[in-house]
Design a protein around this motif. Structure first.
Motif, PDB file in Angstrom:
ATOM      1  N   PHE A 142       7.443 -17.604  -2.111  1.00 32.08           N
ATOM      2  CA  PHE A 142       7.246 -16.448  -1.648  1.00 32.08           C
ATOM      3  C   PHE A 142       6.938 -15.210  -2.630  1.00 32.08           C
ATOM      4  CE2 PHE A 142       9.283 -18.575   1.648  1.00 32.08           C
ATOM      5  CZ  PHE A 142       9.097 -18.757   2.195  1.00 32.08           C
ATOM      6  N   GLU A 143       5.239 -14.084  -1.715  1.00 36.24           N
ATOM      7  CA  GLU A 143       4.628 -13.178  -2.623  1.00 36.24           C
ATOM      8  C   GLU A 143       4.904 -12.084  -2.541  1.00 36.24           C
ATOM      9  OE1 GLU A 143       0.824 -12.592  -3.336  1.00 36.24           O
ATOM     10  OE2 GLU A 143       1.339 -14.092  -5.457  1.00 36.24           O
ATOM     11  N   ALA A 144       5.627 -11.061  -2.973  1.00 39.90           N
ATOM     12  CA  ALA A 144       5.410  -9.640  -2.159  1.00 39.90           C
ATOM     13  C   ALA A 144       4.031  -9.041  -2.191  1.00 39.90           C
ATOM     14  CB  ALA A 144       6.506  -8.609  -2.888  1.00 39.90           C
ATOM     15  N   ARG A 145       3.867  -8.699  -0.772  1.00 42.76           N
ATOM     16  CA  ARG A 145       2.793  -7.668  -0.998  1.00 42.76           C
ATOM     17  C   ARG A 145       2.845  -5.958  -1.025  1.00 42.76           C
ATOM     18  NH1 ARG A 145       3.682  -9.644   4.306  1.00 42.76           N
ATOM     19  NH2 ARG A 145       2.230 -11.599   5.338  1.00 42.76           N
ATOM     20  N   ARG A 146       1.792  -5.779  -2.000  1.00 45.31           N
ATOM     21  CA  ARG A 146       1.504  -4.360  -2.044  1.00 45.31           C
ATOM     22  C   ARG A 146       2.092  -3.328  -1.089  1.00 45.31           C
ATOM     23  NH1 ARG A 146      -0.362  -4.178  -8.022  1.00 45.31           N
ATOM     24  NH2 ARG A 146       1.407  -2.530  -7.203  1.00 45.31           N
ATOM     25  N   LEU A 147       2.457  -2.126  -1.734  1.00 44.89           N
ATOM     26  CA  LEU A 147       2.302  -1.229  -0.315  1.00 44.89           C
ATOM     27  C   LEU A 147       0.650  -0.856   0.862  1.00 44.89           C
ATOM     28  CD1 LEU A 147       5.288   1.427  -1.441  1.00 44.89           C
ATOM     29  CD2 LEU A 147       4.915  -0.612   0.549  1.00 44.89           C
ATOM     30  N   SER A 148       0.354  -1.221  -1.021  1.00 44.72           N
ATOM     31  CA  SER A 148      -1.280  -0.164  -0.007  1.00 44.72           C
ATOM     32  C   SER A 148      -1.761  -1.087   0.508  1.00 44.72           C
ATOM     33  CB  SER A 148      -2.237  -0.916  -1.171  1.00 44.72           C
ATOM     34  OG  SER A 148      -2.271  -1.705  -2.298  1.00 44.72           O
ATOM     35  N   GLU A 149      -1.387  -2.876   0.710  1.00 45.62           N
ATOM     36  CA  GLU A 149      -1.889  -3.888   1.564  1.00 45.62           C
ATOM     37  C   GLU A 149      -1.327  -3.821   3.204  1.00 45.62           C
ATOM     38  OE1 GLU A 149      -2.560  -8.155  -0.204  1.00 45.62           O
ATOM     39  OE2 GLU A 149      -1.176  -6.572  -1.288  1.00 45.62           O
ATOM     40  N   VAL A 150      -0.180  -3.566   3.152  1.00 42.90           N
ATOM     41  CA  VAL A 150       0.902  -2.669   4.288  1.00 42.90           C
ATOM     42  C   VAL A 150       0.198  -1.606   5.099  1.00 42.90           C
ATOM     43  CG1 VAL A 150       3.267  -1.973   4.895  1.00 42.90           C
ATOM     44  CG2 VAL A 150       2.696  -3.215   3.109  1.00 42.90           C
ATOM     45  N   PHE A 151      -0.607  -0.417   3.957  1.00 44.68           N
ATOM     46  CA  PHE A 151      -0.881   0.476   4.816  1.00 44.68           C
ATOM     47  C   PHE A 151      -2.268   0.119   5.320  1.00 44.68           C
ATOM     48  CE2 PHE A 151      -3.898   4.176   4.357  1.00 44.68           C
ATOM     49  CZ  PHE A 151      -3.713   4.737   4.965  1.00 44.68           C
ATOM     50  N   ARG A 152      -2.975  -1.032   4.436  1.00 44.38           N
ATOM     51  CA  ARG A 152      -4.449  -1.499   5.203  1.00 44.38           C
ATOM     52  C   ARG A 152      -4.149  -2.465   5.922  1.00 44.38           C
ATOM     53  NH1 ARG A 152      -6.909  -3.470   0.623  1.00 44.38           N
ATOM     54  NH2 ARG A 152      -6.252  -5.865   0.779  1.00 44.38           N
ATOM     55  N   HIS A 153      -2.815  -2.557   6.003  1.00 43.12           N
ATOM     56  CA  HIS A 153      -2.742  -4.019   7.297  1.00 43.12           C
ATOM     57  C   HIS A 153      -2.383  -3.409   8.472  1.00 43.12           C
ATOM     58  CE1 HIS A 153      -2.132  -7.961   9.188  1.00 43.12           C
ATOM     59  NE2 HIS A 153      -0.146  -7.172   9.415  1.00 43.12           N
ATOM     60  N   ALA A 154      -1.882  -2.203   8.406  1.00 41.36           N
ATOM     61  CA  ALA A 154      -1.334  -1.189  10.030  1.00 41.36           C
ATOM     62  C   ALA A 154      -2.404  -0.086  10.102  1.00 41.36           C
ATOM     63  CB  ALA A 154      -0.048  -0.563   8.739  1.00 41.36           C
ATOM     64  N   THR A 155      -3.440  -0.058   9.740  1.00 38.30           N
ATOM     65  CA  THR A 155      -4.354   0.932   9.489  1.00 38.30           C
ATOM     66  C   THR A 155      -5.628   0.072   9.785  1.00 38.30           C
ATOM     67  OG1 THR A 155      -5.116   1.630   7.747  1.00 38.30           O
ATOM     68  CG2 THR A 155      -2.434   2.927   9.144  1.00 38.30           C
ATOM     69  N   GLY A 156      -6.117  -0.767   9.201  1.00 34.53           N
ATOM     70  CA  GLY A 156      -7.412  -1.197   8.683  1.00 34.53           C
ATOM     71  C   GLY A 156      -7.811  -0.458   8.055  1.00 34.53           C
ATOM     72  N   ALA A 157      -7.860   0.545   6.887  1.00 34.07           N
ATOM     73  CA  ALA A 157      -8.273   1.112   6.595  1.00 34.07           C
ATOM     74  C   ALA A 157      -7.853   1.285   5.072  1.00 34.07           C
ATOM     75  CB  ALA A 157      -8.669   2.532   6.331  1.00 34.07           C
ATOM     76  N   SER A 158      -8.243   1.331   3.912  1.00 31.25           N
ATOM     77  CA  SER A 158      -7.543   1.278   2.691  1.00 31.25           C
ATOM     78  C   SER A 158      -7.470   2.579   2.362  1.00 31.25           C
ATOM     79  CB  SER A 158      -8.680   0.849   1.779  1.00 31.25           C
ATOM     80  OG  SER A 158      -9.764   1.559   1.161  1.00 31.25           O
ATOM     81  N   VAL A 159      -6.440   2.782   1.493  1.00 30.34           N
ATOM     82  CA  VAL A 159      -6.467   4.609   1.299  1.00 30.34           C
ATOM     83  C   VAL A 159      -7.568   4.670   0.515  1.00 30.34           C
ATOM     84  CG1 VAL A 159      -4.402   5.635  -0.242  1.00 30.34           C
ATOM     85  CG2 VAL A 159      -3.898   3.780   0.332  1.00 30.34           C
ATOM     86  N   GLY A 160      -8.581   4.588  -0.010  1.00 28.18           N
ATOM     87  CA  GLY A 160      -9.220   5.072  -0.950  1.00 28.18           C
ATOM     88  C   GLY A 160      -9.987   5.309   0.649  1.00 28.18           C
ATOM     89  N   GLN A 161     -10.527   4.996   1.600  1.00 31.40           N
ATOM     90  CA  GLN A 161     -11.091   4.598   2.421  1.00 31.40           C
ATOM     91  C   GLN A 161     -10.490   6.060   3.684  1.00 31.40           C
ATOM     92  OE1 GLN A 161     -11.100   1.279   4.453  1.00 31.40           O
ATOM     93  NE2 GLN A 161     -13.232   0.198   3.357  1.00 31.40           N
ATOM     94  N   ALA A 162      -9.863   5.862   3.407  1.00 30.20           N
ATOM     95  CA  ALA A 162      -8.706   7.075   4.608  1.00 30.20           C
ATOM     96  C   ALA A 162      -8.791   8.883   3.483  1.00 30.20           C
ATOM     97  CB  ALA A 162      -7.194   6.436   4.114  1.00 30.20           C
ATOM     98  N   GLU A 163      -9.007   8.487   2.619  1.00 29.93           N
ATOM     99  CA  GLU A 163      -8.797   9.880   1.975  1.00 29.93           C
ATOM    100  C   GLU A 163     -10.372   9.855   1.589  1.00 29.93           C
ATOM    101  OE1 GLU A 163      -7.346   9.341  -1.767  1.00 29.93           O
ATOM    102  OE2 GLU A 163      -5.052   9.491  -1.774  1.00 29.93           O
ATOM    103  N   ALA A 164     -10.673   9.283   1.710  1.00 28.94           N
ATOM    104  CA  ALA A 164     -13.147   9.739   2.079  1.00 28.94           C
ATOM    105  C   ALA A 164     -12.740   9.873   3.510  1.00 28.94           C
ATOM    106  CB  ALA A 164     -13.458   9.009   1.853  1.00 28.94           C
TER     107      ALA A 164
END
Lengths: 333, 398
Positions: A287-309
């Motif tokens: 089993f592998e832990a997901r990164r929190l950035s992946e959790v964010f992308r999975h939930a919002t459909g956008a990466s953190v960088g995209q969201a900031e832009a």
């Protein structure tokens, strides 16, 4: 999870046409290091300022131990704002002592506490130095001393890891963990989701002024559909996985021959192991832990960088300054 | 105000007092101001007391008669004189050039000086050569026209009567000038310190840490109170120095109306500071860099500068015009204009009291507007905050 000490309930705030907070609701449990995460522009600073009444809210309520936050409670809070600030020409010890007294400490106790915290943070030999004579790293520590000097019950730090070198990040996280062990509720914000995932026990991730997810970091990393990583020898493309029935889970991605599955709820991972073994030698199965950035992308459909832009573009369109030069009109109490 | 609010305000004021009062610049500027005040008061008195008698040469004629004329001229010009008989004109001229003699009376018909002052010697009636020339001329007239002496015995000058009582004396006007310079300097120097201090808190961002435990009103009040106490201490020390130096040197300034002018100046330093301190604070809160402070406080200082510039026309004229009288009652200009009007003898004391009360009332009004501007702009970073925006409630939310 222990009981909630600090509760944010339906916070709303707009600056002109820009919505900073859009019904934000979450709770921070007692005695934990709690990460308040999200891309720049998500509304973190406005939320933290609202705790101290430095930013006003259009609607919603912030409660501390069940009561709406009032002036008296704020005296027991410590705050390190995103925009660091101390009096440049004032001597370090006097300055920290001054902040202690502004939090209702008597003069003698304030002097004692200021001396204690400066020594503790490695600034004991700089007590008589002017703040503008300190190095950048020491100024950061002085700022932390100003937030800690009155021994607060709640510590609020806005982007405490921004601009720190790896050693500084370790020092800061050790201090936060130490405070949490001492019973202090620690709330800190960061836009670097993956940097801080090992530092905090629980997080709230927000986007567009709304809560995306919150909970224990371990739970979020696992998710409702735990991630299983499987590699079969001699199959660099992960083609064996095509034979897997859809009800077990779905393939997230293939990374250098390792297939990452999002396991369906209730699915038996041993069935996947059997399929893999049938295909060849199983070299890796975990089993592998997901990164929190992946959790964010999975939930919002956008990466953190995209969201900031996206936020920066929206702010420009509204004529408001971008993150870093943001405005907070109106101080209400 | 509850007790905690008072404590917070006092802590802020105390920091200002300690941080500013300890600086070398404060100590040095206080010493310079006190020395300047003491010298300004004591020096004229000391110099006039220690003045040497003026030496006047006399050539030819009857030495006894000429000596009487010289002594009388000295009395008229309020100078002690010594008569020095000289053998001839050439020797007298040499003594005049060397500075040994102040003037020479030649044969009772001519007065020689080293250099005739601009405007002519005789027109300056108060000077020794002027008085000498007039008396010697008169004496010569009596010699040539015997009837003239009889006429002179009955008085040759016509009486002059004024319709209204004489207004302030020159000494009072000079004290008035000195006073308004100090009022103006105190308000602008300490006002600038408020604006710069608030600019510093804003540009260094320390204000957000402060506002997490102190209310904006407490921060604003504490700041102007702390700096105001320093200003008050300095102003009180200057008035004290004025009185002490004046008595010690036996100056006429402390005995007459001048002391009243200085005390009224002291009152207007306090009232004027109270009126302007919050305005300077509001101006300081609009900037995001300390270097921008000077340009935002310029409009705040403008009324004082106008009143100060126009004060010369009042102090050197007999009677102020109606416009300046109006300035004396408007709170923004009263702190400078009213002491000037009083020093020039243009207003009675009760009008000064009314003006001070109006200014005090204006202080409340100014403080309310300034506190609103301050509260709304103190946390706004980025470009300088437009005044229009912070004054309009709806826009301020944007």
């Amino acid at each position: 999870m222990t009981t909630a000490e600090l509760e944010f309930d339906g916070l709303r705030r707009t600056f002109g046409t820009v919505t900073a907070l859009d019904g934000l609701t979450f709770a921070v449990p007692a005695g934990q290091v709690f990460g308040f995460l999200g891309p720049n522009g998500a509304g973190k600073t406005t939320t933290m300022r609202a705790i101290f009444g430095v930013a006003s809210l259009d609607a919603g309520q912030i409660r501390w131990r069940g009561e709406p936050v009032a002036e008296q409670a704020r005296q027991r809070f410590g705050y390190m704002p995103e925009e660091r600030g101390l009096y440049p020409s004032m001597k370090l010890l006097e300055q920290i002592e001054y902040f202690a007294m502004l939090h209702d400490m008597p003069a003698a106790a304030a002097r004692k506490a200021a001396t204690h915290w400066l020594r503790r943070l490695g600034l004991g030999d700089r007590e008589d130095a002017r703040v503008d004579a300190l190095s950048h790293g020491n100024q950061q520590r002085a700022q932390l001393a100003a937030a800690l000097v009155h021994d607060p019950e709640l510590l609020v730090l806005d982007e405490p890891f921004a601009g720190l070198d790896p050693g500084g990040v370790d020092d800061m996280s050790a201090i936060l963990a130490d405070r949490a062990r001492a019973g202090v509720t620690v709330l800190f914000s960061s836009h670097q989701l993956d940097l801080v995932e090992d530092i905090c026990e629980a997080v709230a991730i927000i986007h567009h002024g709304r809560l995306v997810v919150s909970g224990l970091v371990a739970d979020l990393q696992r998710g409702e559909r735990p991630r299983l990583a499987v590699r079969v020898g001699g199959d660099p493309g992960g083609d064996w996985a095509a034979a897997m029935p859809a009800q077990l889970g779905e393939i997230e991605t293939v990374r250098a021959g390792t297939v990452l599955f999002a396991l369906s709820p209730g699915a038996d991972s041993q069935q996947i192991l059997d399929i893999a073994r049938a295909a060849g030698t199983v070299e890796h199965f975990s089993f592998e832990a997901r990164r929190l950035s992946e959790v964010f992308r999975h939930a919002t459909g956008a990466s953190v960088g995209q969201a900031e832009a996206e936020h920066a573009a929206a702010a420009r369109a509204a004529g408001a300054p971008e993150a870093g030069g943001r405005t907070t009109a109106g101080v209400t109490r | 105000m509850n007790q905690r609010s008072l404590r917070m305000t006092w802590l802020v004021a105390r920091r200002e007092l300690l941080q500013r009062g300890r600086t070398r610049i404060f100590a040095v500027s206080t010493i310079i101001l006190l020395v300047a005040v003491a010298l300004g008061v004591a020096l004229p008195a000391i110099l006039s007391r220690g003045a040497k008698p003026e030496r006047v040469g006399v050539v030819g004629g009857s030495p006894a008669t000429l000596a009487v004329i010289v002594k009388e001229a000295g009395r008229l010009a309020d100078v002690q004189v010594t008569v020095v008989p000289e053998p001839d004109v050439a020797t007298a001229k040499a003594a005049l050039r060397s500075g040994d003699l102040g003037a020479v009376l030649v044969n009772g018909v001519e007065v020689l000086v080293k250099q005739v002052p601009i405007g002519g010697a005789s027109s300056s009636g108060g000077t020794l050569p002027g008085a000498l020339a007039q008396l010697a001329g008169l004496s010569r007239l009596f010699d040539q026209v015997p009837a003239a002496a009889a006429a002179a015995a009955n008085g040759i000058a016509l009486p002059v009567h004024g319709l209204i009582a004489p207004s302030g004396t020159l000494a009072n006007r000079l004290t008035g000038l000195f006073t308004v310079v100090l009022v103006w300097v105190m308000i602008s120097v300490y006002g600038s310190q408020i604006a710069l201090g608030i600019g510093e808190e804003k540009s260094s961002r320390v204000v957000e840490v402060l506002l997490a435990s102190v209310r904006p009103a407490q921060l604003l009040t504490g700041k102007v109170l702390g700096i105001g106490l320093l200003a008050l201490a300095q102003a009180a020390a200057m008035v004290f120095a004025f009185v002490v130096a004046g008595f010690a040197a036996g100056s006429s300034l402390v005995h007459g109306a001048a002391i009243g002018i200085v005390l009224i100046g002291g009152v207007f330093v306090v009232v004027g500071y109270a009126f302007y301190c919050t305005a300077f604070a509001a101006a300081g809160s609009l900037v995001s860099r300390q270097s921008d402070v000077n340009s935002t406080i310029m409009p705040v200082q403008l009324p004082l500068i106008i009143a100060y510039a126009l004060s010369y026309t009042v102090l050197y004229a007999n009677g102020a015009n109606a416009f300046y009288h109006v300035l004396g009652f408007l709170p923004p200009t009263a702190p400078v204009a009213m002491p000037v009007l009083y020093a020039a003898g243009d207003v009675p004391l009760w009008q000064v009291v009314v003006s001070a009360l109006l200014c005090a009332a204006g202080t409340v009004w100014m403080a309310r507007i300034a506190a609103r501007i301050y509260t709304r702009s103190i946390l706004r970073t980025g470009a300088r905050v437009p005044l229009k925006q912070v004054l309009r409630r709806d826009l301020a939310q944007a």
